[in-house]
Every structure is written in structure tokens, then in C-alpha cells.
Design a protein around this motif. Structure first.
Motif, PDB file in Angstrom:
ATOM      1  N   UNK A  87     -44.933  -2.907 -38.435  1.00 35.92           N
ATOM      2  CA  UNK A  87     -46.319  -2.464 -38.611  1.00 35.92           C
ATOM      3  C   UNK A  87     -46.758  -2.574 -40.073  1.00 35.92           C
ATOM      4  N   UNK A  88     -45.890  -2.173 -40.985  1.00 32.96           N
ATOM      5  CA  UNK A  88     -46.212  -2.255 -42.412  1.00 32.96           C
ATOM      6  C   UNK A  88     -46.477  -3.700 -42.842  1.00 32.96           C
ATOM      7  N   UNK A  89     -45.563  -4.588 -42.481  1.00 28.34           N
ATOM      8  CA  UNK A  89     -45.691  -5.989 -42.880  1.00 28.34           C
ATOM      9  C   UNK A  89     -46.943  -6.605 -42.263  1.00 28.34           C
ATOM     10  N   UNK A 156     -35.214  -5.363 -45.740  1.00 32.11           N
ATOM     11  CA  UNK A 156     -36.126  -4.519 -44.960  1.00 32.11           C
ATOM     12  C   UNK A 156     -36.321  -3.176 -45.649  1.00 32.11           C
ATOM     13  N   UNK A 157     -35.225  -2.582 -46.097  1.00 31.25           N
ATOM     14  CA  UNK A 157     -35.312  -1.292 -46.789  1.00 31.25           C
ATOM     15  C   UNK A 157     -36.152  -1.414 -48.063  1.00 31.25           C
ATOM     16  N   UNK A 161     -39.684   0.597 -48.811  1.00 33.57           N
ATOM     17  CA  UNK A 161     -39.873   1.482 -49.956  1.00 33.57           C
ATOM     18  C   UNK A 161     -41.044   1.018 -50.824  1.00 33.57           C
ATOM     19  N   UNK A 162     -41.152  -0.286 -51.011  1.00 28.89           N
ATOM     20  CA  UNK A 162     -42.247  -0.828 -51.826  1.00 28.89           C
ATOM     21  C   UNK A 162     -43.602  -0.509 -51.202  1.00 28.89           C
ATOM     22  N   UNK A 163     -43.744  -0.771 -49.914  1.00 27.52           N
ATOM     23  CA  UNK A 163     -45.033  -0.544 -49.260  1.00 27.52           C
ATOM     24  C   UNK A 163     -45.341   0.949 -49.119  1.00 27.52           C
ATOM     25  N   UNK A 164     -44.338   1.754 -48.818  1.00 27.38           N
ATOM     26  CA  UNK A 164     -44.571   3.201 -48.733  1.00 27.38           C
ATOM     27  C   UNK A 164     -45.050   3.744 -50.075  1.00 27.38           C
ATOM     28  N   UNK A 181     -33.196   3.489 -55.222  1.00 30.12           N
ATOM     29  CA  UNK A 181     -32.280   2.378 -54.951  1.00 30.12           C
ATOM     30  C   UNK A 181     -33.016   1.040 -54.913  1.00 30.12           C
ATOM     31  N   UNK A 182     -34.334   1.102 -54.693  1.00 33.69           N
ATOM     32  CA  UNK A 182     -35.101  -0.131 -54.517  1.00 33.69           C
ATOM     33  C   UNK A 182     -36.289  -0.254 -55.470  1.00 33.69           C
TER      34      UNK A 182
END
Length: 238
Positions: A87-89, A156-157, A161-164, A181-182
Motif C-alpha cells: 500500500x505504501x509503495x 522492504x524494511x 521506515x523511510x516512507x513512515x 537501523x535504516x
């Protein structure tokens, strides 16, 4: 342009394009003529339909995201991270198409009269209707997945994290170490006391490992070297 023209010709065409970007995987739908869509938005704005067009756009996106959110509530934990990632992508990819199409409305109505911008408003809609509704379930699942190798691909993780973070930086407060971590600069800078505590923790870990026989290869090799030096050489054949 009559109200019927707006609804049945221009908005209908724009709505169909939005639906393609929101419902089909990136690259799987027929090419959209951005020139044609931009022209439709331009005509609507010039004919004083900016307010109606913006309201219709936001309402339609809210309807679709409400459906997404309902779907996510029905997904079990094992598939939840991947479904939320999808959904995010999908949404961020759609933003890359929707925002350019509505550039003229953004410039001469949203920015000029509402003093905001379309991308920010569409991000707020996703945050409110989707992310806020599920983040308290999502992030603990991500923490669990991170502790299990090969459970969820690191890419994916990282994307999650980037989009959130783009949606709402405050999400990092829920689980700062996961995001750190990301993403850079999520955790606060270490104080002198933090550094000392970290050094003490590292020292205790090393002592614990040594007590279990780890880290002794150096002393063992030097002992073996001495043993070899002390051993008698081969008999002299001369």
C-alpha cells in the motif's frame, strides 16, 4: 463548461486516471496521457471549477484509502507487513503521477488560496486514514521481523521506515532503534555518560566471551609457538 460537462467529461476522465494509479501495480496499467490530463485540469481551473475539482479529488482519494484501510484490518499478522508495504509503495508511486497532473490547480488554487500544497495534503490523507489506524500494530510486527533473519527483506524494511518517516516523523518515537537501523540521526546524540555506559557494556561483553573460551586464539597461538621453539630439532645427519 457546464456542470454536466465538468462531471461527465473532465472529472470522469481525471477520476479514471487516478484510479489506475491507485489500484494497479506500477507499470501494469495502460499509459496515461499526462498532457491530456494536465489540459483537463487547466480547463477546469480556468472555468472556475478549482474548488469543486479539489474537493472531488480529496473525496475520491479518501474513499479509496478507506477501502485500503478496511482491507488491512482483515489481513493476518504474517502477511501484514508485506500488505502494508504494498500500500505504501502504491500510494507514493501514485503521488508521483497525481501531483504533476494537478500542477496548475496546485499553483493557482491550493497554494494561492489555501496556503498549502497538494502533495502535503495527500500525504496527510494517507497518514490519517491508513497509517495512523494501523501503525500501532505494524511497528511491533516490524521489530519482531527484524529479529528473525530472512523474515522480511532489508529493502522492504528500509522502504517502510523511510516512507513512515515521511508520513509522520513522530512514528519513530514508537520504536527509535528500529528506525535508526535504516535512517540516520533518529536516535539522540550520545552524551558522555552514554559513551561511558556503552564502553562498560562492551567491556563486560568481552569479559563474558573470554570466560567462555572466545577470543583466546592469540594466547593459544603464542603458546603453541613457544612449544614448537622448545621442541627438539631433527637429528643431525652430519
Amino acid at each position: 463548461m457546464t456542470p454536466d460537462d465538468y462531471r461527465d467529461i473532465f472529472w470522469s476522465m481525471l477520476r479514471d486516471a487516478i484510479d489506475q494509479m491507485l489500484t494497479h501495480p506500477p507499470g501494469s496499467y495502460k499509459p496515461i496521457s499526462y498532457e491530456q490530463m494536465y489540459s483537463a485540469v487547466y480547463k477546469c481551473v480556468c472555468k472556475q471549477y478549482s474548488e469543486q475539482l479539489y474537493a472531488d479529488l480529496i473525496t475520491h482519494v479518501k474513499t479509496r484509502l478507506g477501502q485500503w484501510s478496511t482491507h488491512l484490518t482483515q489481513v493476518d499478522d504474517e502477511a501484514f507487513i508485506n500488505e502494508f508495504h504494498k500500500a505504501l509503495v502504491q500510494y507514493f508511486h501514485a503521488l508521483g503521477g497525481i501531483v504533476p497532473i494537478f500542477t496548475y490547480m496546485n499553483r493557482f488554487y491550493i497554494e494561492a488560496k489555501l496556503h498549502t500544497d497538494l502533495k502535503s495534503e495527500l500525504i496527510k490523507v494517507f497518514t490519517s486514514l491508513v497509517a495512523d489506524q494501523h501503525v500501532s500494530r505494524l511497528i511491533p510486527l516490524m521489530v519482531t521481523a527484524q529479529s528473525k533473519p530472512f523474515c522480511i527483506p532489508p529493502s522492504v524494511m528500509s522502504t517502510m521506515c523511510k516512507h513512515l518517516y515521511q508520513l509522520n516523523p513522530e512514528y519513530t518515537v514508537i520504536e527509535p532503534r528500529l528506525f535508526s537501523s535504516y535512517l540516520p540521526n533518529v536516535l539522540p546524540q550520545m552524551t558522555e555518560e552514554d559513551l561511558q555506559a556503552q564502553q562498560n557494556a562492551d567491556r563486560l561483553l568481552q569479559e563474558s566471551l573470554r570466560s567462555q573460551g572466545w577470543g583466546c586464539s592469540g594466547s593459544m597461538s603464542s603458546t603453541r609457538k613457544r612449544d614448537l621453539e622448545d621442541a627438539p630439532g631433527p637429528p643431525n645427519r652430519g
